[in-house]
Motif scaffolding. Structure first.
Motif, PDB file in Angstrom:
ATOM      1  N   LEU A 426      33.344  46.248  37.915  1.00  0.00           N
ATOM      2  CA  LEU A 426      33.082  45.662  39.418  1.00  0.00           C
ATOM      3  C   LEU A 426      34.067  46.055  40.230  1.00  0.00           C
ATOM      4  O   LEU A 426      35.171  46.048  39.987  1.00  0.00           O
ATOM      5  CB  LEU A 426      33.047  44.350  39.237  1.00  0.00           C
ATOM      6  N   VAL A 427      33.489  46.528  41.576  1.00  0.00           N
ATOM      7  CA  VAL A 427      34.433  46.880  42.382  1.00  0.00           C
ATOM      8  C   VAL A 427      33.978  45.973  43.713  1.00  0.00           C
ATOM      9  O   VAL A 427      32.825  46.036  43.998  1.00  0.00           O
ATOM     10  CB  VAL A 427      34.376  48.204  42.932  1.00  0.00           C
ATOM     11  N   LEU A 428      34.825  45.058  44.366  1.00  0.00           N
ATOM     12  CA  LEU A 428      34.631  44.365  45.307  1.00  0.00           C
ATOM     13  C   LEU A 428      35.229  45.253  46.753  1.00  0.00           C
ATOM     14  O   LEU A 428      36.365  45.593  46.772  1.00  0.00           O
ATOM     15  CB  LEU A 428      34.855  42.902  45.627  1.00  0.00           C
ATOM     16  N   LEU A 429      34.382  45.410  47.787  1.00  0.00           N
ATOM     17  CA  LEU A 429      34.910  46.171  48.913  1.00  0.00           C
ATOM     18  C   LEU A 429      35.093  44.827  50.135  1.00  0.00           C
ATOM     19  O   LEU A 429      34.062  44.307  50.182  1.00  0.00           O
ATOM     20  CB  LEU A 429      33.991  47.173  49.351  1.00  0.00           C
ATOM     21  N   GLN A 458      42.639  48.802  45.469  1.00  0.00           N
ATOM     22  CA  GLN A 458      41.669  47.895  44.622  1.00  0.00           C
ATOM     23  C   GLN A 458      41.294  46.783  45.449  1.00  0.00           C
ATOM     24  O   GLN A 458      40.429  46.253  45.165  1.00  0.00           O
ATOM     25  CB  GLN A 458      42.435  47.618  43.335  1.00  0.00           C
ATOM     26  N   GLY A 459      42.287  46.433  46.630  1.00  0.00           N
ATOM     27  CA  GLY A 459      41.738  45.266  47.352  1.00  0.00           C
ATOM     28  C   GLY A 459      41.636  44.115  46.414  1.00  0.00           C
ATOM     29  O   GLY A 459      42.488  43.778  45.753  1.00  0.00           O
ATOM     30  N   THR A 460      40.638  43.216  46.615  1.00  0.00           N
ATOM     31  CA  THR A 460      40.502  42.080  46.191  1.00  0.00           C
ATOM     32  C   THR A 460      39.982  41.860  44.886  1.00  0.00           C
ATOM     33  O   THR A 460      39.799  41.079  44.023  1.00  0.00           O
ATOM     34  CB  THR A 460      39.878  40.885  46.933  1.00  0.00           C
ATOM     35  N   THR A 461      39.631  43.269  44.062  1.00  0.00           N
ATOM     36  CA  THR A 461      38.922  43.277  43.067  1.00  0.00           C
ATOM     37  C   THR A 461      39.434  42.728  41.779  1.00  0.00           C
ATOM     38  O   THR A 461      38.849  42.025  41.164  1.00  0.00           O
ATOM     39  CB  THR A 461      38.693  44.827  42.848  1.00  0.00           C
ATOM     40  N   ASN A 462      40.715  43.035  41.387  1.00  0.00           N
ATOM     41  CA  ASN A 462      41.380  42.645  40.528  1.00  0.00           C
ATOM     42  C   ASN A 462      41.523  41.181  40.324  1.00  0.00           C
ATOM     43  O   ASN A 462      41.205  40.648  39.298  1.00  0.00           O
ATOM     44  CB  ASN A 462      42.800  43.367  40.107  1.00  0.00           C
ATOM     45  N   ARG A 463      41.831  40.427  41.223  1.00  0.00           N
ATOM     46  CA  ARG A 463      42.065  39.057  41.308  1.00  0.00           C
ATOM     47  C   ARG A 463      40.494  38.360  41.074  1.00  0.00           C
ATOM     48  O   ARG A 463      40.519  37.371  40.556  1.00  0.00           O
ATOM     49  CB  ARG A 463      42.784  38.418  42.487  1.00  0.00           C
ATOM     50  N   ALA A 464      39.606  38.868  41.830  1.00  0.00           N
ATOM     51  CA  ALA A 464      38.500  38.403  41.826  1.00  0.00           C
ATOM     52  C   ALA A 464      37.832  38.532  40.474  1.00  0.00           C
ATOM     53  O   ALA A 464      37.189  37.465  39.873  1.00  0.00           O
ATOM     54  CB  ALA A 464      37.390  38.923  42.791  1.00  0.00           C
ATOM     55  N   ILE A 465      37.902  39.855  39.837  1.00  0.00           N
ATOM     56  CA  ILE A 465      37.669  39.855  38.533  1.00  0.00           C
ATOM     57  C   ILE A 465      38.377  38.822  37.594  1.00  0.00           C
ATOM     58  O   ILE A 465      37.650  38.040  36.787  1.00  0.00           O
ATOM     59  CB  ILE A 465      37.685  41.352  37.825  1.00  0.00           C
ATOM     60  N   GLY A 466      39.681  38.685  37.628  1.00  0.00           N
ATOM     61  CA  GLY A 466      40.322  37.892  36.870  1.00  0.00           C
ATOM     62  C   GLY A 466      39.959  36.423  36.945  1.00  0.00           C
ATOM     63  O   GLY A 466      39.765  35.661  35.932  1.00  0.00           O
ATOM     64  N   PHE A 467      39.478  35.968  38.075  1.00  0.00           N
ATOM     65  CA  PHE A 467      39.057  34.743  38.431  1.00  0.00           C
ATOM     66  C   PHE A 467      37.622  34.620  37.536  1.00  0.00           C
ATOM     67  O   PHE A 467      37.325  33.750  37.316  1.00  0.00           O
ATOM     68  CB  PHE A 467      38.755  34.528  39.881  1.00  0.00           C
TER      69      PHE A 467
END
Length: 515
Positions: A426-429, A458-467
């Protein structure tokens, strides 16, 4: 020494027996201020890291010198993390810390203790301060930091035993506990400085009241003992960090030293930064500050003016000592050359504020003025409690909104026929910010998992995926190539929840949250 320890046990038992109302007031303010963290489920940034990859977080802490934090984790939790247990233990420990502050103060005062509920002035101003909201928002380390704060108090108590009894043995637990605290959270170095100076001032006060003023060299020797414990602990902490990292083969990072800007920017800019930081604290230029610090300074200045007119002999010791006490919460600011993050200012800041009020109380004579000061203290404490609780409520509302937002995204993906999330990266832009009217934002408080690390690749991607992985949406983290591809088509996408805001290519999902 056995006789000293036996007598100390009796003093502790007597103190606890006579302090039931003090303990109840402390419990009341803890529940009022932090009840939402104890009774409601939620977690904040970095918690997603420890729940997804425990070892990664342990290595990250060790790489910045927080080996004590990792040691405490291993000692109590054996490789697991539970937000509820962390919060519960945090505030139990905070309560014990407040009682310990009271005991240390009463112990030094001895027969000059007020023998009243006035001692509550220090802990209620201490525990309700809004800066704790920022610190304890990091629930993955909140218990360990709270325990380290308690260790500093106990280190100061053992330091006093060493000074009072002359038994050098008491310096050993003082050094061990203080060292443990330093390698848990480095800014606690400043806290011992504050509490050691406060203890010294109380010693001078007791001598003055008892008409037993010591020679200057005796007070100098007391200062040397406190300083020796400080110095040995700081050196030992650095040696231990270097040794542990070398044994474990972990590379240290410059996360902390990079924050020091002396020599990196013009000198005038550094001085301006420091002035601004001090001004913001004294004149309450933030939701995290109030005028209690300024009020305390004014009261102390008035006290010293009164003592000057009365030609008080202890002033030559008190004035420089108190100046250092008032400066102690800003030592990290001076070291870094700019204002540190709010959470690093604790707990020296709130301890000095509480001590200022109690120190003035000790010198007041008309009972109605004493009672008025205590009343003002309760009003300030309640106001601080309200601010802190509002910040934590805001954080809780943000968490609930993040959960709903994650569910909405995944419901849309379900409608698109996307199945097992573990088959997809997943990638969030862009970002998504909370929109609730209850949101109050601090440095970390009130900020969404979907709005962190903006400006990075990566922007917010990694934190959002972890969440979302914690919520049961087991996305994979994207590769560098997948991130590059997502950014290359960013301008082709609309903004969520528009129909063209989501792109699925093979096993990669790209969602544009904002421009």
């Amino acid at each position: 020494m056995k006789e000293f320890i036996g007598n100390e046990k009796k003093l502790i038992a007597s103190f606890l027996k006579n302090s039931k109302i003090v303990v109840l007031i402390i419990v009341f303010f803890i529940l009022l201020t932090y009840g939402i963290k104890i009774f409601y489920y939620g977690f904040s940034i970095d918690t997603e890291v420890i729940l997804n990859n425990y070892d990664l977080q342990m290595n990250a802490w060790q790489s910045i010198g927080r080996i004590g934090l990792v040691f405490t984790k291993d000692l109590f939790f054996n490789g697991t993390f539970n937000p509820y247990i962390a919060n519960f233990l945090t505030y139990i420990t905070l309560g014990v810390t407040c009682v310990s502050i009271c005991y240390l103060t009463e112990r030094i005062l001895g027969n000059q203790s007020s023998k009243s509920l006035s001692i509550i002035v220090i802990p209620i101003l201490f525990l309700t301060h809004p800066i704790f909201a920022e610190q304890f928002n990091f629930i993955l380390q909140s218990f360990e930091v709270s325990l380290a704060i308690l260790f500093v108090i106990l280190a100061a108590l053992f330091s006093y035993f060493y000074i009072e009894s002359g038994y050098k043995t008491f310096s050993i637990p003082a050094i061990i506990l203080y060292t443990w605290a330093i390698v848990t959270y480095q800014s606690l170095i400043m806290f011992y400085i504050s509490i050691a100076i406060a203890s010294f001032l109380l010693i001078v006060y007791v001598d003055e009241r008892n008409g037993n003023n010591r020679k200057f060299k005796d007070y100098l020797w007391i200062s040397i003992k406190y300083f020796s414990i400080f110095l040995v602990s700081v050196i030992l902490s650095q040696v231990l960090v270097k040794l542990i990292l070398k044994v474990k083969g972990i590379q240290s990072t410059s996360y902390l030293t990079d924050q020091i800007i002396w020599g990196k920017v013009p000198f005038n800019e550094v001085i301006s930064n420091i002035k601004t930081a001090v001004y913001n604290v004294i004149f309450a230029n933030s939701i995290f500050y109030n005028y209690a610090f300024l009020f305390g300074i004014i009261m102390i200045i008035c006290l010293f003016i009164y003592k000057i007119f009365n030609r008080n002999k202890s002033l030559l010791l008190e004035i420089p000592a108190y100046f250092l006490l008032l400066v102690s919460p800003f030592l990290l600011t001076f070291l870094m050359g700019h204002s540190e993050v709010f959470r690093a200012q604790m707990p020296a800041m709130q301890f000095v504020i509480g001590f200022n009020f109690y120190y003035i109380y000790l010198y007041l004579k008309p009972n109605f003025i004493k009672q008025l000061l205590v009343l003002v203290t309760f009003i300030i404490a309640f106001s601080q409690s309200n601010t802190t609780a509002n910040l934590l409520f805001s954080e809780h509302v943000k968490f609930e909104e993040d959960v709903m937002f994650a569910n909405r995204i995944n419901e849309q993906l379900d409608q698109m026929g996307i199945g097992d999330r573990s088959n997809y990266s997943l990638v969030l832009l862009g970002q998504h910010n909370p929109s609730s009217v209850a949101i109050l934002q601090g440095e970390t408080l009130g900020h969404s998992f979907f709005a962190w690390d903006i400006g990075t690749k990566q922007g917010t991607t990694n934190r959002a995926i972890g969440f979302m992985r914690i919520l049961g949406y087991l996305y994979n983290y994207p590769t560098e190539e997948e991130l590059d591809y997502a950014h290359s088509i960013e301008n082709e996408l609309g903004v969520w929840p528009e129909a063209n805001s989501i792109r699925v290519k093979d096993h990669l999902i790209i969602i544009k949250l904002s421009e």
